[in-house]
Motif scaffolding. Structure first.
Motif, PDB file in Angstrom:
ATOM      1  N   TYR A 120       9.382   5.773  45.100  1.00 19.32           N
ATOM      2  CA  TYR A 120       7.924   5.807  45.210  1.00 19.32           C
ATOM      3  C   TYR A 120       7.372   7.151  44.727  1.00 19.32           C
ATOM      4  O   TYR A 120       7.608   8.185  45.358  1.00 19.32           O
ATOM      5  N   PRO A 121       6.637   7.161  43.625  1.00 18.44           N
ATOM      6  CA  PRO A 121       6.112   8.422  43.106  1.00 18.44           C
ATOM      7  C   PRO A 121       5.147   9.097  44.067  1.00 18.44           C
ATOM      8  O   PRO A 121       5.095  10.328  44.131  1.00 18.44           O
ATOM      9  N   GLY A 122       4.381   8.305  44.816  1.00 14.42           N
ATOM     10  CA  GLY A 122       3.462   8.892  45.779  1.00 14.42           C
ATOM     11  C   GLY A 122       4.189   9.686  46.836  1.00 14.42           C
ATOM     12  O   GLY A 122       3.773  10.789  47.202  1.00 14.42           O
ATOM     13  N   HIS A 147      -0.207   8.437  53.072  1.00 15.40           N
ATOM     14  CA  HIS A 147       0.340   7.417  52.171  1.00 15.40           C
ATOM     15  C   HIS A 147      -0.445   7.402  50.869  1.00 15.40           C
ATOM     16  O   HIS A 147      -1.674   7.307  50.878  1.00 15.40           O
ATOM     17  N   ILE A 148       0.266   7.532  49.744  1.00 17.47           N
ATOM     18  CA  ILE A 148      -0.324   7.351  48.419  1.00 17.47           C
ATOM     19  C   ILE A 148       0.357   6.157  47.776  1.00 17.47           C
ATOM     20  O   ILE A 148       1.582   6.170  47.570  1.00 17.47           O
ATOM     21  N   ASP A 149      -0.411   5.131  47.453  1.00 23.58           N
ATOM     22  CA  ASP A 149       0.165   3.937  46.828  1.00 23.58           C
ATOM     23  C   ASP A 149      -0.024   4.009  45.315  1.00 23.58           C
ATOM     24  O   ASP A 149      -1.097   4.367  44.826  1.00 23.58           O
ATOM     25  N   ASN A 170      -5.117  12.804  59.642  1.00 24.05           N
ATOM     26  CA  ASN A 170      -3.957  11.958  59.905  1.00 24.05           C
ATOM     27  C   ASN A 170      -4.187  10.491  59.534  1.00 24.05           C
ATOM     28  O   ASN A 170      -5.301   9.987  59.624  1.00 24.05           O
ATOM     29  N   HIS A 171      -3.094   9.829  59.116  1.00 24.90           N
ATOM     30  CA  HIS A 171      -3.081   8.384  58.867  1.00 24.90           C
ATOM     31  C   HIS A 171      -4.089   7.978  57.786  1.00 24.90           C
ATOM     32  O   HIS A 171      -4.811   6.987  57.921  1.00 24.90           O
ATOM     33  N   VAL A 172      -4.113   8.744  56.709  1.00 24.94           N
ATOM     34  CA  VAL A 172      -4.998   8.455  55.577  1.00 24.94           C
ATOM     35  C   VAL A 172      -4.197   7.756  54.488  1.00 24.94           C
ATOM     36  O   VAL A 172      -3.051   8.111  54.216  1.00 24.94           O
ATOM     37  N   LYS A 173      -4.818   6.758  53.850  1.00 24.41           N
ATOM     38  CA  LYS A 173      -4.198   6.021  52.755  1.00 24.41           C
ATOM     39  C   LYS A 173      -5.088   6.133  51.519  1.00 24.41           C
ATOM     40  O   LYS A 173      -6.296   5.890  51.609  1.00 24.41           O
ATOM     41  N   ILE A 174      -4.501   6.497  50.394  1.00 19.95           N
ATOM     42  CA  ILE A 174      -5.260   6.510  49.144  1.00 19.95           C
ATOM     43  C   ILE A 174      -4.465   5.805  48.048  1.00 19.95           C
ATOM     44  O   ILE A 174      -3.231   5.733  48.100  1.00 19.95           O
ATOM     45  N   TYR A 175      -5.199   5.320  47.063  1.00 17.82           N
ATOM     46  CA  TYR A 175      -4.609   4.523  45.992  1.00 17.82           C
ATOM     47  C   TYR A 175      -4.796   5.219  44.645  1.00 17.82           C
ATOM     48  O   TYR A 175      -5.440   6.263  44.551  1.00 17.82           O
TER      49      TYR A 175
END
Length: 263
Positions: A113-115, A163-165, A180-185
């Motif tokens: 996973y590159p993220g 998390h980076i998707d 905390n608990h942040v998700k970005i795309y």
């Protein structure tokens, strides 16, 4: 123009006495060994820590041009922080497994996973950035940037379970704060509203509160911009002002579809 004349003119214009690209190569080798030491189960940790210390001493010789700075004391403090950094990175990997339905195993996250890789190198570089070690933290994150397409400045402040998707095209500026608990795309930018050198010591990039999700190609700009907790920022949104907690922000493009029925 004669050959000796060309040589002299090139020497005349080489004006940076401390510019040695060996530092870049050696930083990349140090970064690789550090990453593998933390995660590869077959690597002998004690032996590799000795190798890393030797490599770090070399980086000190190449990067610490100011003899008054006690750079050689940095390694002892840094190595003590590695268990805590690894703990945070394990939380990041678990966040990815829990967020991404395409993830088949946590081992896949660590290796493919590159993220996650970009986050790992950021966290390892951030500790060196915080104590003021020159140039090396930026070279570390730029190495990850080149491999993953994820550009995280080592000065950014990022909380737990990040998390980076997909990752490609993500930009996180130097003074960004992510809780905390942040998700970005992919394609998300956390950037400055405008660029001027006199703003160097000011907060130029946004703050992202807990449990925020930011979807692909959203752009959030400005040091005073705060995205409230539990908010969702939709794809392609463009924000230069704050958003309250528990908000949903979305971009609505006008789409027209024309079909030919008599072809």
């Amino acid at each position: 123009m004669s050959h000796p004349s060309i040589v002299e003119k090139i020497k005349l214009h080489k004006k940076q006495p401390n510019l040695r690209f060996q530092l870049k190569k050696d930083t990349e080798a140090f970064t690789d060994l550090l990453f593998h030491t933390l995660f590869d189960i077959e690597i002998p940790v004690a032996d590799n820590l000795e190798k890393l210390e030797a490599q770090f001493d070399n980086l000190v010789d190449l990067a610490c041009w100011d003899c008054q700075k006690p750079c050689k004391k940095i390694w002892g403090n840094y190595v003590q922080k590695l268990p805590g950094i690894l703990e945070k990175l394990n939380m990041d990997a678990e966040a990815t497994v829990n967020c991404d339905p395409a993830s088949l195993s946590i081992e896949e996250v660590y290796m493919a996973y590159p993220g996650f890789y970009a986050i790992a190198i950021y966290r390892l570089a951030h500790e060196l950035y915080t104590i003021g070690f020159p140039l090396v933290p930026r070279l570390m994150t730029e190495y990850a940037h080149r491999q993953t397409g994820v550009d995280i400045n080592p000065g950014a402040q990022i909380g737990d379970s990040f998390h980076i998707d997909h990752g490609t095209g993500v930009v996180i500026g130097e003074t960004a704060i992510i809780k905390n608990h942040v998700k970005i795309y992919q394609g998300v930018t956390l950037g400055g509203l405008y660029v001027a050198k006199h703003l160097q010591q000011t907060k130029r990039h946004p703050t992202i509160e807990d449990n925020v999700t930011i979807y692909a190609n959203a752009t959030i700009l400005g040091g005073n911009t705060v995205i409230g907790a539990n908010s969702i920022i939709g794809g392609n949104a463009w924000l230069t002002s704050s958003v309250p907690a528990n908000s949903t922000v979305y971009h609505s493009p006008e789409i027209k579809i024309k079909t030919q029925t008599d072809v």
